[in-house]
Design an enzyme around this catalytic site. Structure first.
Site, PDB file in Angstrom:
ATOM      1  CD  GLU A   1      -6.485   6.178   2.558  1.00 19.08           C
ATOM      2  OE1 GLU A   1      -5.604   5.760   3.314  1.00 19.08           O
ATOM      3  OE2 GLU A   1      -6.288   6.405   1.350  1.00 19.08           O
TER       4      GLU A   1
ATOM      5  CG  ASP B   1      -2.135   0.854   1.078  1.00 16.84           C
ATOM      6  OD1 ASP B   1      -2.144   1.714   0.179  1.00 16.84           O
ATOM      7  OD2 ASP B   1      -3.087   0.714   1.867  1.00 16.84           O
TER       8      ASP B   1
END
Ligand code: BGC
Length: 649
Positions: free
Chosen positions: A537, A340
């Protein structure tokens, strides 16, 4: 053969000299040979480029088997070129576009909001084509992956069809629909030249305070496995009949256990739960955490993204047992593992050199660096030279990446010009509208409130923060990383517009965001469209996900101005709103529907039926959060609505 040849050279010379001299001479020859072999090996592995492969090199021939093409290409690659393939760089971090070819970079991405100057579909196509051209012109001509977060349609590109976020697809409970949405999305992605999507999410959120709940289909691994596999198949099926076009690769994320992090344990100082700690429950691996990834591997997913969370005390990304033994060996995942954003280095507490070696050794094949690629190439090369990373590990990583590039037709793609007729099409808007209706869950319906009768309901009031706000209904990962708050998504229809259109001429629809309808007669029905401001997020980590004060007032005001009140909830997760549910005659959860507000009007007025089911429990109080892995609330009391609940009509 080679041995015999050497002996023949040495023996005749031996006759002419003393034994001692002969021994020294032999040693000398041996040393020279070792030195020559080592120099040759280092040259092949590390240094200056070899000659350009012939125009008809086997790997360039589309009719050859993929494995043979991979092996052939590997033979031409230097160590540096191999490491370059393992580098994934954000387009804003490219020092110059020529670096794509010069460093043989494996992939470029547009992290959310990383857009071209000309931020139109055509501008995207032009930018991506220019980068592909750099790769094509390079010594080996290895094409790049270009990645994007197309979580719900190709949301970063203005003019794309915006489909419901995954949580809505989870509610729709329709595998075929999920597959079609994924295919339509991939077609719109491909129109811009992009060939890699960071979707679907297979996360299973247990805590609605987490800011990424909406990216997941459900908190149930079995549902995630089914929808995830359908989404992957749908994505990777797009364009598969035209060999001049490359196909779009899907990514299953965020491996492993994401959604089970615990509140207050985020490693990121600004966040609360995102990028946090998952209890290292080895006993739950096979039963709970791995099945969605097994389904993804079976569906042939091209890549798996390792998340930024910790598995107990260690980062998931450092865990060879999870990344290699479980994912690659046990599940037989044949694609490549990508980290990621900054994932190799984030929270590692080590030098970048050490961190990259550790994650590659754990099984990561490509690093979403996403910034400094020259340093990465240097570090990994040093790691190999110093024996910290084996040549076999590098070769395995590169083989996996190249295999997917060949498989998805990247090497055989013919450069194309932009085709405006393939983005934001009527067909895709119609599909999105159908998906919006299919994903709306009817949670409460008393006093025969829904569907609203087009004939009988003469006076309709509409209010609330989400009524005329296409930015809110689209959520984050739309135009910008954190989304936009306002009625400004190109090509989108707000819910208010949808209601006006579907209600027809028989009714009067009055709108005021704050529901200040003081001087009107009592309406037949009022629709409060309450919403969350978009978030992505950790920015969406919220200790108390509930209604905004404005929306609470709207419901109260409408209650006094209308015979019946319907609440439509536009949110990325279940909200704590038990009191407001009690005040309403009907409640609909429509998640983050995307560009088609009309789809909500369709179910409100009965043009489409309610069929959807809750993909995760809807809590009554904060004390019920989080739910356990088996769907039991934290305080063992009954949820307001359980997973699977939904009134059908
Ligand atoms: C997110 C991923 C995303 C990546 C690239 C990360 O911050 O966790 O889901 O795919 O960024 O934008």
């Amino acid at each position: 053969m080679a041995k015999r040849k050497n002996k023949n050279i040495i023996l005749p010379v031996a006759h002419t000299m003393s034994k001692a001299l002969y021994n020294t001479w032999l040693l000398y020859v041996l040393l020279i040979s070792i030195l020559a072999a080592a120099t040759y090996y280092l040259y092949r592995a590390n240094s200056s480029p070899l000659e350009k492969p012939p125009i008809n090199a086997l790997y360039k021939q589309p009719e050859q088997p993929i494995d043979a093409r991979v092996e052939n290409l590997m033979n031409y690659m230097t160590l540096e070129e191999k490491i370059g393939q393992m580098a994934l760089v954000d387009k804003n971090s490219l020092k110059k576009i020529e670096d794509i070819g010069a460093y043989n970079l494996g992939g470029i991405l547009s992290g959310a909001g990383s857009k071209p100057k000309n931020n139109t579909p055509e501008g995207w196509h032009e930018m991506v084509s220019g980068m592909k051209e750099q790769a094509r012109k390079s010594r080996l001509g290895i094409p790049i992956f270009y990645g994007i977060d197309a979580n719900h349609g190709n949301g970063n590109v203005p003019g794309s069809t915006i489909f419901p976020h995954a949580i809505g697809l989870g509610a729709a409970n329709d595998i075929k629909l999920t597959e079609s949405v994924a295919t339509a999305t991939a077609e719109e992605i491909a129109t811009t030249g992009i060939n890699w999507s960071y979707s679907p999410s297979l996360d299973a959120p247990l805590d609605i305070r987490w800011g990424r709940v909406y990216e997941a289909f459900s908190d149930d691994p079995a549902l995630n496995a089914r929808y995830g596999a359908a989404f992957i198949q749908g994505t990777q099926a797009a364009n598969n009949t035209d060999s001049s076009k490359s196909r779009v690769s899907a990514t299953a994320k965020h491996y492993l256990g994401t959604g089970s992090m615990q509140w207050g344990q985020s490693k990121n100082k600004g966040f609360k739960i995102d990028q946090g700690v998952i209890p290292a429950r080895e006993d739950l691996l096979d039963s709970h955490y791995l099945p969605p990834y097994a389904a993804a591997a079976n569906a042939g997913v091209a890549s798996v993204m390792v998340g930024l969370s910790f598995w107990g005390d260690t980062r998931v990304i450092d865990n060879k047992h999870l990344v290699t033994e479980k994912l690659k060996d046990q599940l037989g995942f044949k694609g490549f593992v990508v980290s990621d954003w900054y994932g190799m280095y984030e929270f590692s507490g080590k030098s970048q050199y050490k961190a990259s070696a550790e994650t590659i050794n754990a099984g990561v094949d490509m690093g979403m660096l996403p910034f400094e690629y020259k340093g990465f190439i240097k570090d990994v090369r040093r790691g190999v030279n110093q024996g910290e990373i084996s040549q076999e590990r590098i070769d395995d990583a590169v083989r996996r990446i190249l295999y997917q590039k060949f498989k998805t037709g990247l090497f055989d793609e013919v450069p194309n010009s932009f085709d405006p007729s393939t983005i934001g099409t009527q067909k895709n808007h119609a599909l999105a509208r159908k998906a919006v209706a299919a994903s709306s869950v009817l949670l409460k319906n008393e006093n025969s409130t829904l569907p609203i009768s087009k004939d009988a309901a003469k006076n309709i009031l509409v209010a609330g923060s989400g009524a005329d706000n296409t930015g809110r209904q689209s959520g984050a990962w739309t135009i910008e990383w954190q989304g936009v708050d306002g009625n400004n998504i190109p090509g989108a229809t707000s819910i208010l517009q949808g209601i006006r259109e579907v209600a027809g001429t028989g009714s009067t629809v009055k709108y005021d965001k704050e529901a200040r309808f003081e001087n009107t007669t009592l309406a037949d029905v009022a629709v409060a469209i309450v919403s969350e401001k978009p978030y992505a997020e950790g920015f969406g980590d919220n200790p108390n996900p509930s209604l905004e004060e404005l929306d609470k007032k709207v419901i109260e005001r409408l209650r006094t101005r209308s015979k019946k009140v319907v609440i439509v909830v536009i949110s990325g997760r279940p909200l704590l709103m038990t009191d407001q549910v009690a005040q309403a005659d009907a409640v609909v959860a429509s998640w983050l529907p995307g560009s088609e507000g009309g789809g909500i009007a369709d179910v409100l007025f009965g043009d489409q039926p309610f069929r959807a089911k809750l993909p995760l429990p809807w809590p009554t109080t904060l004390s019920q959060i989080p739910t356990t892995i088996n769907g039991i609330t934290a305080d063992s009391t009954q949820s307001l609505y359980d997973r699977g609940f939904g009134i059908v009509n």
